[in-house]
Design an enzyme around this catalytic site. Sequence first.
Site, PDB file in Angstrom:
ATOM      1  N   TRP A  16       0.860  -1.190   0.000  1.00  0.00           N
ATOM      2  CA  TRP A  16       0.000   0.000   0.000  1.00  0.00           C
ATOM      3  C   TRP A  16       0.899   1.244   0.000  1.00  0.00           C
ATOM      4  O   TRP A  16       1.836   1.325   0.811  1.00  0.00           O
ATOM      5  CB  TRP A  16      -0.893  -0.045   1.245  1.00  0.00           C
ATOM      6  CG  TRP A  16      -1.819   1.121   1.395  1.00  0.00           C
ATOM      7  CD1 TRP A  16      -2.650   1.636   0.425  1.00  0.00           C
ATOM      8  CD2 TRP A  16      -2.029   1.912   2.569  1.00  0.00           C
ATOM      9  NE1 TRP A  16      -3.357   2.690   0.940  1.00  0.00           N
ATOM     10  CE2 TRP A  16      -3.002   2.889   2.245  1.00  0.00           C
ATOM     11  CE3 TRP A  16      -1.500   1.888   3.868  1.00  0.00           C
ATOM     12  CZ2 TRP A  16      -3.444   3.827   3.178  1.00  0.00           C
ATOM     13  CZ3 TRP A  16      -1.949   2.813   4.782  1.00  0.00           C
ATOM     14  CH2 TRP A  16      -2.909   3.771   4.445  1.00  0.00           C
ATOM     15  N   ASP A  73      -1.087  -5.529   9.358  1.00  0.00           N
ATOM     16  CA  ASP A  73      -2.020  -4.506   8.897  1.00  0.00           C
ATOM     17  C   ASP A  73      -3.266  -5.228   8.401  1.00  0.00           C
ATOM     18  O   ASP A  73      -3.211  -5.955   7.406  1.00  0.00           O
ATOM     19  CB  ASP A  73      -1.376  -3.686   7.764  1.00  0.00           C
ATOM     20  CG  ASP A  73      -2.318  -2.599   7.247  1.00  0.00           C
ATOM     21  OD1 ASP A  73      -3.444  -2.474   7.767  1.00  0.00           O
ATOM     22  OD2 ASP A  73      -1.913  -1.869   6.321  1.00  0.00           O
ATOM     23  N   LYS A  98     -13.408  -0.665   5.404  1.00  0.00           N
ATOM     24  CA  LYS A  98     -13.945  -1.480   4.305  1.00  0.00           C
ATOM     25  C   LYS A  98     -14.990  -2.472   4.794  1.00  0.00           C
ATOM     26  O   LYS A  98     -16.056  -2.596   4.212  1.00  0.00           O
ATOM     27  CB  LYS A  98     -12.832  -2.270   3.616  1.00  0.00           C
ATOM     28  CG  LYS A  98     -11.495  -1.602   3.583  1.00  0.00           C
ATOM     29  CD  LYS A  98     -11.358  -0.631   2.456  1.00  0.00           C
ATOM     30  CE  LYS A  98     -10.087   0.161   2.645  1.00  0.00           C
ATOM     31  NZ  LYS A  98      -9.554   0.712   1.459  1.00  0.00           N
TER      32      LYS A  98
HETATM   33  N1  KET Z   1      -3.801  -0.634   5.103  1.00  0.00           N
HETATM   34  C1  KET Z   1      -4.018  -1.047   3.851  1.00  0.00           C
HETATM   35  C2  KET Z   1      -3.329  -2.264   3.366  1.00  0.00           C
HETATM   36  C3  KET Z   1      -4.897  -0.322   3.027  1.00  0.00           C
HETATM   37  O1  KET Z   1      -5.109  -0.768   1.811  1.00  0.00           O
HETATM   38  C4  KET Z   1      -5.538   0.836   3.525  1.00  0.00           C
HETATM   39  C5  KET Z   1      -6.412   1.629   2.654  1.00  0.00           C
HETATM   40  C6  KET Z   1      -5.288   1.202   4.846  1.00  0.00           C
HETATM   41  C7  KET Z   1      -4.400   0.446   5.607  1.00  0.00           C
HETATM   42  C8  KET Z   1      -5.894   2.391   5.509  1.00  0.00           C
HETATM   43  O2  KET Z   1      -7.248   2.474   5.494  1.00  0.00           O
HETATM   44  P1  KET Z   1      -8.031   3.410   6.531  1.00  0.00           P
HETATM   45  O3  KET Z   1      -9.036   4.120   5.710  1.00  0.00           O
HETATM   46  O4  KET Z   1      -7.059   4.364   7.179  1.00  0.00           O
HETATM   47  O5  KET Z   1      -8.623   2.474   7.512  1.00  0.00           O
HETATM   48  N2  KET Z   1      -6.394   1.527   1.391  1.00  0.00           N
HETATM   49  C9  KET Z   1      -7.280   2.189   0.410  1.00  0.00           C
HETATM   50  C10 KET Z   1      -7.628   3.600   0.689  1.00  0.00           C
HETATM   51  C11 KET Z   1      -6.444   4.526   0.853  1.00  0.00           C
HETATM   52  O6  KET Z   1      -5.481   4.471   0.100  1.00  0.00           O
HETATM   53  O7  KET Z   1      -6.523   5.357   1.791  1.00  0.00           O
HETATM   54  C12 KET Z   1      -6.694   1.978  -0.982  1.00  0.00           C
HETATM   55  O8  KET Z   1      -5.603   1.404  -1.118  1.00  0.00           O
HETATM   56  O9  KET Z   1      -7.336   2.373  -1.955  1.00  0.00           O
END
Ligand code: KET
Length: 451
Positions: free
Chosen positions: A180, A261, A297
């Site tokens: 990510w 994560d 998600k």
């Molecule tokens: N870890 C991973 C692996 C991840 O894909 C995301 C979000 C997050 C943590 C953080 O998510 P949060 O909203 O802080 O709970 N990924 C998607 C959104 C982004 O980039 O913020 C994405 O990859 O599209």
Amino acid sequence: MNPELTSSSSCSSSDRRISVLARHLVGVEMDSQNDSISAFPTSGSDSNSVFSHVVRGPEDPILGVTVAYNKDPSPVKLNLGVGAYRTEEGKPLVLNVVRKAEQLLVNDRSRVKEYLPITGLADFNKLSAKLMFGANSPAIQENRVTTVQCLSGTGSLRVGAEFLAKHYHQRTIYIPQPTWGNHPKVFTLAGLSVKTYRYYDPATRGLNFQGLLDDFGSAPSGAIVLLHACAHNPTGVDPTVKQWEQIRQLVRSKGLMPFFDSAYQGFASGSLDADAQPVRMFVADGGELLLAQSYAKNMGLYGERIGALSIVCKTADVASRVESQLKLVIRPMYSNPPIHGASIVAAILKDRDLYNEWTIELKAMADRIISMRHKLFEALRARGTPGDWSHIIKQIGMFTFTGLNPKQVAFMTKEYHIYMTSDGRISMAGLSSKTVPHLADAIHAAVTRVV
Ligand code: KET
């Protein structure tokens, strides 16, 4: 004494004081205006701004895709950039169970808006740990886990990383290649030094398991290793249970510190427990670890910014001291976390009926994503698109790592108004039966016309 005289004389002396004060104030104002006119000309150039040297920063590689998408007036535009679930109608989804929980919260007049403790909502923390580690987890029963509510997955990673930078003897964190996009930034800014380990093999479009083992084997003892708990982002490639077991043995024998994560629990297999298995294997061996959990998600609570950081320790005493230090990380950062998202999650997790309803809705989201995989795969096959596209149905979770190169991605955006990250990742959750043909046309054209 003439009272009139007295009053008039006192009145005139106070009038005098007021008028002196007024002249003084007007003078100050006029002076400052004069100063600002002479010293800070505002029209035309920005050369006098103390920020004039600030260069425009780039858009975020993932969230910037949505910015570009929003500016496109095309009626056929499609946003497959950010990992956010959409319905068959292409609309964001608020889960029914979330609506119900919110209704319960609104109806409960005893609820107030007081600050939460620094560590967040206690019920939420307990239930989050239980969701990942399992109801019978010895670590929970022995009070060896400290869980603090954080600002979704990102905030949990950041708080965990700052804690490690302050209190752990190794400052190097190994992250998978690729990972990510925000991981390296979060960890670097928290004070850790970031290195990568081999993870994905573009040739097989699968896991580079040997590369991973070699890199863990040569990492310095005690190094931190970032592991995606399930549904690896962006590749959609996860180790098998057997491979996880080998990874666990190596991590423990080298004294590496696992930092999981978990942003997609329930999205990989459709089952919350199955997706928690790798983490549970590491907890079962009695060793220590960190876990960042996100409800963005799997409960569709993206904008509520709700997640948790857990640190599993060897003893209850260590866990409680660790928690006291987490509070010192959090308090100057944002003081304490927001109450609404945590209350929604806690309401759902603690009520058997709501919990069951959630698992059904979650499974429906996971199943719709899987059906999009099959539809896209079939659509490419029907078009005779050159190449082996079976990875679309083999990969797991929200994303397909297509293998399209940045030029092909740019072509698809320009000619077909399809928005995705330049590494060729597409969010399957953003697709619908109606938009699959358009995407398949675009991929076919990109593959046959752009090299
Ligand atoms: N870890 C991973 C692996 C991840 O894909 C995301 C979000 C997050 C943590 C953080 O998510 P949060 O909203 O802080 O709970 N990924 C998607 C959104 C982004 O980039 O913020 C994405 O990859 O599209």
